[in-house]
Design a protein around this motif. Structure first.
Motif, PDB file in Angstrom:
ATOM      1  N   HIS A 103      27.895 -34.062  13.451  1.00 46.94           N
ATOM      2  CA  HIS A 103      28.126 -34.445  14.848  1.00 46.94           C
ATOM      3  C   HIS A 103      27.151 -33.625  15.701  1.00 46.94           C
ATOM      4  O   HIS A 103      27.512 -32.613  16.293  1.00 46.94           O
ATOM      5  N   SER A 104      25.904 -34.063  15.723  1.00 48.13           N
ATOM      6  CA  SER A 104      24.851 -33.311  16.405  1.00 48.13           C
ATOM      7  C   SER A 104      23.916 -34.244  17.153  1.00 48.13           C
ATOM      8  O   SER A 104      23.817 -35.440  16.837  1.00 48.13           O
ATOM      9  N   GLN A 105      23.221 -33.684  18.122  1.00 46.32           N
ATOM     10  CA  GLN A 105      22.281 -34.467  18.932  1.00 46.32           C
ATOM     11  C   GLN A 105      21.173 -35.049  18.073  1.00 46.32           C
ATOM     12  O   GLN A 105      20.839 -36.230  18.190  1.00 46.32           O
ATOM     13  N   VAL A 106      20.605 -34.222  17.190  1.00 43.74           N
ATOM     14  CA  VAL A 106      19.473 -34.714  16.397  1.00 43.74           C
ATOM     15  C   VAL A 106      19.916 -35.774  15.389  1.00 43.74           C
ATOM     16  O   VAL A 106      19.158 -36.714  15.109  1.00 43.74           O
ATOM     17  N   GLN A 112      19.633 -43.451  15.483  1.00 44.11           N
ATOM     18  CA  GLN A 112      19.126 -44.439  16.441  1.00 44.11           C
ATOM     19  C   GLN A 112      17.653 -44.757  16.212  1.00 44.11           C
ATOM     20  O   GLN A 112      17.072 -45.580  16.935  1.00 44.11           O
ATOM     21  N   GLY A 113      17.039 -44.105  15.215  1.00 43.05           N
ATOM     22  CA  GLY A 113      15.639 -44.350  14.922  1.00 43.05           C
ATOM     23  C   GLY A 113      14.675 -43.655  15.858  1.00 43.05           C
ATOM     24  O   GLY A 113      13.482 -43.972  15.887  1.00 43.05           O
ATOM     25  N   LEU A 114      15.172 -42.690  16.634  1.00 42.62           N
ATOM     26  CA  LEU A 114      14.328 -41.980  17.596  1.00 42.62           C
ATOM     27  C   LEU A 114      13.649 -40.751  16.990  1.00 42.62           C
ATOM     28  O   LEU A 114      12.748 -40.177  17.594  1.00 42.62           O
ATOM     29  N   LEU A 115      14.120 -40.351  15.799  1.00 45.90           N
ATOM     30  CA  LEU A 115      13.619 -39.122  15.181  1.00 45.90           C
ATOM     31  C   LEU A 115      13.652 -39.288  13.673  1.00 45.90           C
ATOM     32  O   LEU A 115      14.613 -39.835  13.122  1.00 45.90           O
ATOM     33  N   SER A 163      14.203 -38.004   9.937  1.00 50.91           N
ATOM     34  CA  SER A 163      15.123 -36.997   9.389  1.00 50.91           C
ATOM     35  C   SER A 163      14.400 -35.721   8.965  1.00 50.91           C
ATOM     36  O   SER A 163      14.969 -34.631   9.022  1.00 50.91           O
ATOM     37  N   SER A 164      13.136 -35.838   8.570  1.00 53.53           N
ATOM     38  CA  SER A 164      12.375 -34.659   8.140  1.00 53.53           C
ATOM     39  C   SER A 164      12.070 -33.719   9.299  1.00 53.53           C
ATOM     40  O   SER A 164      11.756 -32.551   9.107  1.00 53.53           O
ATOM     41  N   GLU A 165      12.165 -34.237  10.529  1.00 58.60           N
ATOM     42  CA  GLU A 165      11.864 -33.432  11.714  1.00 58.60           C
ATOM     43  C   GLU A 165      13.119 -32.833  12.354  1.00 58.60           C
ATOM     44  O   GLU A 165      13.024 -32.032  13.289  1.00 58.60           O
ATOM     45  N   ALA A 166      14.291 -33.224  11.841  1.00 57.19           N
ATOM     46  CA  ALA A 166      15.549 -32.890  12.515  1.00 57.19           C
ATOM     47  C   ALA A 166      15.791 -31.384  12.592  1.00 57.19           C
ATOM     48  O   ALA A 166      16.136 -30.856  13.656  1.00 57.19           O
ATOM     49  N   GLU A 167      15.621 -30.666  11.455  1.00 54.48           N
ATOM     50  CA  GLU A 167      15.958 -29.242  11.427  1.00 54.48           C
ATOM     51  C   GLU A 167      15.085 -28.404  12.352  1.00 54.48           C
ATOM     52  O   GLU A 167      15.522 -27.384  12.883  1.00 54.48           O
ATOM     53  N   SER A 168      13.843 -28.843  12.576  1.00 54.00           N
ATOM     54  CA  SER A 168      12.913 -28.056  13.407  1.00 54.00           C
ATOM     55  C   SER A 168      12.881 -28.527  14.859  1.00 54.00           C
ATOM     56  O   SER A 168      12.176 -27.947  15.682  1.00 54.00           O
ATOM     57  N   HIS A 169      13.668 -29.545  15.185  1.00 50.55           N
ATOM     58  CA  HIS A 169      13.654 -30.090  16.542  1.00 50.55           C
ATOM     59  C   HIS A 169      14.292 -29.107  17.517  1.00 50.55           C
ATOM     60  O   HIS A 169      15.196 -28.345  17.174  1.00 50.55           O
ATOM     61  N   GLU A 170      13.836 -29.139  18.775  1.00 49.28           N
ATOM     62  CA  GLU A 170      14.329 -28.191  19.784  1.00 49.28           C
ATOM     63  C   GLU A 170      15.814 -28.394  20.092  1.00 49.28           C
ATOM     64  O   GLU A 170      16.484 -27.484  20.599  1.00 49.28           O
ATOM     65  N   LEU A 171      16.361 -29.568  19.775  1.00 46.93           N
ATOM     66  CA  LEU A 171      17.786 -29.836  19.998  1.00 46.93           C
ATOM     67  C   LEU A 171      18.624 -29.658  18.732  1.00 46.93           C
ATOM     68  O   LEU A 171      19.780 -30.073  18.686  1.00 46.93           O
TER      69      LEU A 171
END
Length: 254
Positions: free
Chosen positions: A133-136, A142-145, A147-155
């Motif tokens: 249950h997280s923003q990323v 929703q296809g906006l990000l 999954s490989s970028e999720a952990e390093s995302h600012e959110l």
């Protein structure tokens, strides 16, 4: 007939000054709990401890633990945390994520709120059964990000659901039929922030105490920027445990 072995550990990591994680092994009831006090909020350690203690108290008073009983325990913890924030923190929020594993006679059940995770290793395939249950994670779905970028995302640290944040808490549940040999992992995000799922899987060998210690060691080597808590629960064939006769917990007796 199967039996269960489990191993529980928690560490404050290498950066945080205190450990805001909490956990409990309620083996006799077939229940394991991991909670993560919300970083950046007041009294995160109090919040996670209250969640774990509330669940423990309910389970120990209950003759038959069920998904409904555990869900009600989480609603009770949510109410108590909201009251605590109001009375002791001038309305500032003390919140906590939580993931619970319940193993009954035939089924396993994961209940969760937030981004603490539940995994299953079956037939040498590791799968995350909970959904963060997280923003990323919402952005990924929703296809906006990617999954490989999720952990390093600012959110990456922004969660969308937690115990103690709102007057009502929504609890998600996933269930299935367990099989001998299944291995379950419960963890706070301090583990998956540092190790990928494929890295986690490589440490999950037959000796779960060694496996769990290896997970913690690797997290510390990787920098352990957050508190890290992990529980491993193994359902093994009784004949495969070093030839020893193992007592079967009462909730598994047929």
């Amino acid at each position: 007939m199967s039996h269960i072995v489990s191993h529980t550990q928690s560490h404050k990591g290498l950066v945080r000054k205190i450990n805001e994680d909490a956990c409990v092994d309620l083996y006799d009831a077939g229940v394991w709990v991991v909670a993560d006090g919300m970083g950046g909020h007041a009294a995160g350690d109090v919040a996670s401890q209250l969640v774990v203690e509330t669940i423990s108290s309910v389970v120990k008073r209950c003759q038959q633990v069920s998904v409904r009983v555990l869900t009600e325990a989480l609603h009770q913890a949510n109410k108590e945390l909201c009251h605590y924030s109001e009375q002791e923190l001038n309305g500032n929020t003390a919140g906590s994520t939580v993931v619970i594993l319940l193993v009954d006679k035939f089924h396993y059940h994961f209940l969760w709120v937030g981004d603490s995770r539940g995994y299953i290793l079956r037939d040498n395939v590791l799968r995350q059964l909970t959904r963060d249950h997280s923003q990323v994670n919402e952005m990924v779905e929703q296809g906006l990000l990617d999954s490989s970028e999720a952990e390093s995302h600012e959110l990456a640290n922004v969660i969308t659901r937690a115990v103690g944040v709102d007057n009502h808490v929504s609890v998600d549940v996933v269930s299935g039929v367990w099989q001998p040999g299944d291995l379950f992992l419960l963890c706070t995000d301090g583990l998956n922030k540092e190790l990928s799922d494929s890295e986690i899987k490589q440490y999950l060998n037959n000796n779960i105490a060694d496996a769990n210690k290896a997970l913690l060691h690797s997290t510390l080597v990787a920098g352990a920027r957050d508190n890290v808590t992990t529980i491993l629960v193994k359902l093994a064939d009784q004949n495969n445990v070093n030839g020893k006769d193992v007592t079967i917990p009462k909730y598994l007796k047929l």
